[in-house]
Design an enzyme around this catalytic site. Structure first.
Site, PDB file in Angstrom:
ATOM      1  N   ARG A  67       0.822  -1.211   0.000  1.00 42.72           N
ATOM      2  CA  ARG A  67       0.000   0.000   0.000  1.00 42.72           C
ATOM      3  C   ARG A  67       0.855   1.261   0.000  1.00 42.72           C
ATOM      4  O   ARG A  67       0.394   2.328  -0.399  1.00 42.72           O
ATOM      5  CB  ARG A  67      -0.964  -0.031   1.188  1.00 42.72           C
ATOM      6  N   GLU A 104       3.814 -10.528  14.284  1.00 41.55           N
ATOM      7  CA  GLU A 104       3.149 -11.039  15.487  1.00 41.55           C
ATOM      8  C   GLU A 104       3.343 -12.563  15.567  1.00 41.55           C
ATOM      9  O   GLU A 104       3.636 -13.118  16.612  1.00 41.55           O
ATOM     10  CB  GLU A 104       1.665 -10.685  15.424  1.00 41.55           C
TER      11      GLU A 104
END
Ligand SMILES: O=P(O)(O)OC[C@H]1O[C@H](OP(=O)(O)OP(=O)(O)O)[C@H](O)[C@@H]1O
Ligand SMILES: Nc1ncnc2[nH]cnc12
Length: 184
Positions: A67, A104
């Site tokens: 993005r 994560e």
């Protein structure tokens, strides 16, 4: 842009999708910002104005996959400078420098062509969003491996509760964001 400042105007065009892509995640979706040409222009102009200032003016924009490409390429075009992509592993065809960072769960690797920037070039590093900061920090390390000077990191959205913006500040990379959201 009636009755709203830039921050509120942009914020009102970011869609929150709960529990996507995983339970508990509040996904901040920037596609409505891009879809409306008036909002898209306000967004790009906010960055372009800032980086036209002589003390912040970069020589090149580096955008983070994926993005960051959308915003970074347009900002570079408007500033009249070049754009270089920092890509996820395995996509760039020429020789690269690589940086692996923790997600994560698991890890990710990003790459940059070795001739993408020259030593001492002033680089603006752009992505759409900073969460844990891992992606932006990896991009910063890649640019520094090539001897570039990173003027600043820039993103549309900061998720301060995930700690990324603080991590960047502690590491000494200035960060400029337009909108902050509490909650993940
Ligand atoms: O601060 P961080 O914890 O590193 O997270 C931020 C990054 O996560 C998202 O990208 P994602 O990996 O989802 O890839 P995409 O742009 O290809 O959708 C976002 O666009 C940032 O690049
Ligand atoms: N909450 C979130 N929304 C959009 N993109 C993200 N990248 C990492 N966390 C995100």
């Amino acid at each position: 842009m009636p009755h709203l400042n830039v921050h509120d105007y942009l914020r009102s065009h970011i869609r929150t999708v709960p529990d996507w892509p995983a339970p508990g995640v509040q996904f901040r979706d920037i596609t409505p910002l891009l879809q409306d040409p008036r909002v898209f222009r306000v967004l790009i102009d906010a960055f372009v104005h800032r980086y036209m200032a002589p003390e912040l003016r970069p020589d090149v924009v580096a955008g983070l996959d994926a993005r960051g490409f959308i915003i970074g390429a347009v900002v570079a075009y408007e500033l009249g400078i070049g754009f270089v992509p920092i890509r996820k592993k395995g996509k760039l065809p020429f020789t690269t420098v690589q940086e692996t960072y923790e997600l994560e769960y698991g890890s990710a690797t990003v790459e940059l062509h070795t001739d993408a920037v020259q030593p001492d070039q002033r680089v603006l590093l752009i992505d759409d969003l900073v969460a844990t900061g891992g992606t932006m920090i990896a991009g910063w390390h890649l640019l520094r491996k090539l001897g570039a000077q990173v003027v600043e990191g820039a993103a549309i959205v900061d998720l301060p509760e995930l700690g990324g913006s603080q991590r960047l500040r502690e590491l000494g990379l200035p960060l400029h964001t337009l909108v902050a959201f509490d909650g993940h």
